[in-house]
Each structure stands twice: as C-alpha cells, then as structure tokens.
Design a protein around this motif. Sequence first.
Motif, PDB file in Angstrom:
ATOM      1  N   ASN A   1       7.991   3.208   2.155  1.00 39.63           N
ATOM      2  CA  ASN A   1       8.625   4.246   2.964  1.00 39.63           C
ATOM      3  C   ASN A   1      10.141   4.167   2.853  1.00 39.63           C
ATOM      4  O   ASN A   1      10.699   3.092   2.627  1.00 39.63           O
ATOM      5  CB  ASN A   1       8.281   4.053   4.452  1.00 39.63           C
ATOM      6  CG  ASN A   1       6.813   4.175   4.745  1.00 39.63           C
ATOM      7  OD1 ASN A   1       6.305   5.255   5.006  1.00 39.63           O
ATOM      8  ND2 ASN A   1       6.113   3.059   4.713  1.00 39.63           N
TER       9      ASN A   1
ATOM     10  N   PHE B   1       7.335   8.793   2.286  1.00 40.18           N
ATOM     11  CA  PHE B   1       6.578   7.665   1.764  1.00 40.18           C
ATOM     12  C   PHE B   1       5.902   8.036   0.459  1.00 40.18           C
ATOM     13  O   PHE B   1       5.706   9.204   0.140  1.00 40.18           O
ATOM     14  CB  PHE B   1       5.574   7.104   2.783  1.00 40.18           C
ATOM     15  CG  PHE B   1       4.301   7.890   2.984  1.00 40.18           C
ATOM     16  CD1 PHE B   1       4.024   8.473   4.206  1.00 40.18           C
ATOM     17  CD2 PHE B   1       3.345   8.020   1.987  1.00 40.18           C
ATOM     18  CE1 PHE B   1       2.850   9.182   4.417  1.00 40.18           C
ATOM     19  CE2 PHE B   1       2.165   8.721   2.191  1.00 40.18           C
ATOM     20  CZ  PHE B   1       1.930   9.305   3.413  1.00 40.18           C
ATOM     21  N   ILE B   2       5.528   6.982  -0.261  1.00 33.48           N
ATOM     22  CA  ILE B   2       4.745   7.126  -1.476  1.00 33.48           C
ATOM     23  C   ILE B   2       3.696   6.027  -1.483  1.00 33.48           C
ATOM     24  O   ILE B   2       3.974   4.887  -1.132  1.00 33.48           O
ATOM     25  CB  ILE B   2       5.629   7.079  -2.744  1.00 33.48           C
ATOM     26  CG1 ILE B   2       4.813   7.438  -3.987  1.00 33.48           C
ATOM     27  CG2 ILE B   2       6.344   5.743  -2.903  1.00 33.48           C
ATOM     28  CD1 ILE B   2       5.680   7.760  -5.200  1.00 33.48           C
ATOM     29  N   THR B   3       2.470   6.387  -1.854  1.00 33.85           N
ATOM     30  CA  THR B   3       1.379   5.419  -1.865  1.00 33.85           C
ATOM     31  C   THR B   3       1.258   4.764  -3.239  1.00 33.85           C
ATOM     32  O   THR B   3       1.935   5.145  -4.198  1.00 33.85           O
ATOM     33  CB  THR B   3       0.045   6.086  -1.515  1.00 33.85           C
ATOM     34  OG1 THR B   3      -0.331   6.953  -2.612  1.00 33.85           O
ATOM     35  CG2 THR B   3       0.166   6.911  -0.234  1.00 33.85           C
ATOM     36  N   LYS B   4       0.337   3.813  -3.321  1.00 33.17           N
ATOM     37  CA  LYS B   4       0.113   3.100  -4.585  1.00 33.17           C
ATOM     38  C   LYS B   4      -0.321   4.055  -5.688  1.00 33.17           C
ATOM     39  O   LYS B   4      -0.043   3.825  -6.870  1.00 33.17           O
ATOM     40  CB  LYS B   4      -0.945   2.022  -4.403  1.00 33.17           C
ATOM     41  CG  LYS B   4      -0.494   0.876  -3.534  1.00 33.17           C
ATOM     42  CD  LYS B   4      -1.613  -0.114  -3.308  1.00 33.17           C
ATOM     43  CE  LYS B   4      -1.820  -1.022  -4.477  1.00 33.17           C
ATOM     44  NZ  LYS B   4      -2.732  -2.128  -4.131  1.00 33.17           N
TER      45      LYS B   4
ATOM     46  N   THR C   1       2.577  11.480  -1.872  1.00 33.41           N
ATOM     47  CA  THR C   1       3.856  11.494  -1.172  1.00 33.41           C
ATOM     48  C   THR C   1       3.799  12.359   0.082  1.00 33.41           C
ATOM     49  O   THR C   1       2.952  13.250   0.205  1.00 33.41           O
ATOM     50  CB  THR C   1       4.978  12.028  -2.075  1.00 33.41           C
ATOM     51  OG1 THR C   1       4.674  13.378  -2.467  1.00 33.41           O
ATOM     52  CG2 THR C   1       5.142  11.168  -3.318  1.00 33.41           C
ATOM     53  N   SER C   2       4.731  12.083   0.988  1.00 28.21           N
ATOM     54  CA  SER C   2       4.882  12.891   2.190  1.00 28.21           C
ATOM     55  C   SER C   2       6.328  12.798   2.635  1.00 28.21           C
ATOM     56  O   SER C   2       6.999  11.789   2.378  1.00 28.21           O
ATOM     57  CB  SER C   2       3.941  12.402   3.288  1.00 28.21           C
ATOM     58  OG  SER C   2       4.008  13.243   4.413  1.00 28.21           O
TER      59      SER C   2
ATOM     60  N   ASN D   1       0.822  -1.202   0.000  1.00 24.04           N
ATOM     61  CA  ASN D   1       0.000   0.000   0.000  1.00 24.04           C
ATOM     62  C   ASN D   1       0.860   1.257   0.000  1.00 24.04           C
ATOM     63  O   ASN D   1       0.542   2.237  -0.661  1.00 24.04           O
ATOM     64  CB  ASN D   1      -0.920   0.019   1.219  1.00 24.04           C
ATOM     65  CG  ASN D   1      -2.030  -0.993   1.104  1.00 24.04           C
ATOM     66  OD1 ASN D   1      -2.595  -1.194   0.035  1.00 24.04           O
ATOM     67  ND2 ASN D   1      -2.347  -1.647   2.205  1.00 24.04           N
ATOM     68  N   THR D   2       1.930   1.214   0.779  1.00 26.69           N
ATOM     69  CA  THR D   2       2.868   2.328   0.814  1.00 26.69           C
ATOM     70  C   THR D   2       4.286   1.782   0.823  1.00 26.69           C
ATOM     71  O   THR D   2       4.545   0.684   1.315  1.00 26.69           O
ATOM     72  CB  THR D   2       2.692   3.216   2.061  1.00 26.69           C
ATOM     73  OG1 THR D   2       2.907   2.421   3.226  1.00 26.69           O
ATOM     74  CG2 THR D   2       1.313   3.828   2.130  1.00 26.69           C
TER      75      THR D   2
END
Length: 116
Positions: free
Chosen positions: A35, A50-53, A57-58, A32-33
């Motif tokens: 990191n 992190f980056i999601t599917k 991003t964060s 799902n993510t």
Amino acid sequence: QVQLVESGGGLVQPGGSLRLSCAASGSIFEFNTINWYRQAPGKQREWVAFITKIGLTSYATSVKGRFTISRDNAKNTVYLQMNGLKPEDTAVYYCHGRSMSGSDYWGQGTQVTVSS
C-alpha cells in the motif's frame, strides 16, 4: 527481516509529476499487498492505493485517474506514478506491506511537496 525503503519524493509545481519507489530489502512476495499511504501536516494518515501479489490495484477516490501503482517483481519494487499533482497532494508518503503472517511493515516516508 524485510525492510521497505521509499524514495523519489521532492518539490514539484502543480500539474507536475513524480514517481515514488518502494524497494523491499528482501522478496516483495513476502507481502500479500503493498500500500501507499500519505499524511499531510495536521491530518491523519490516509490510504492512497494498493497492489496485490497478482497485480490487482485499487485507488482512493482523491487520486483515481491521476496516480498509478505498479510493481517490478524482478527489482522487488513498487512504484507510485503521480501525475497532475495538486497542492493538496502535499504530504509524507509511506509504503506499507502486510506479510503473509499478518505483520505490518512501514517505510520511513518520503516528502512530496506540490507548490508554485
């Protein structure tokens, strides 16, 4: 079982750049993510980005504006582009993925050293 393998670390001068890679042995969509974490000598492991599917991003405050996380789904790889590196960025960088079932996967880490 999917594995995560980091690469791209090394020695760089302050102000320099490196690009880290996190390659999944299977499909990156298992997670799902994805990191990036880092751990400096004598310090606790800290979250970096992190980056999601779907590509959201964060970033940690300490790296925002200098680091960029991205993914190449065709290559099952997540990248961490690091610009404007500082000595305090020196650490072992780890890739982490949490699967849809909630299992955690870690890579073996790659050393980044920022020094003149």
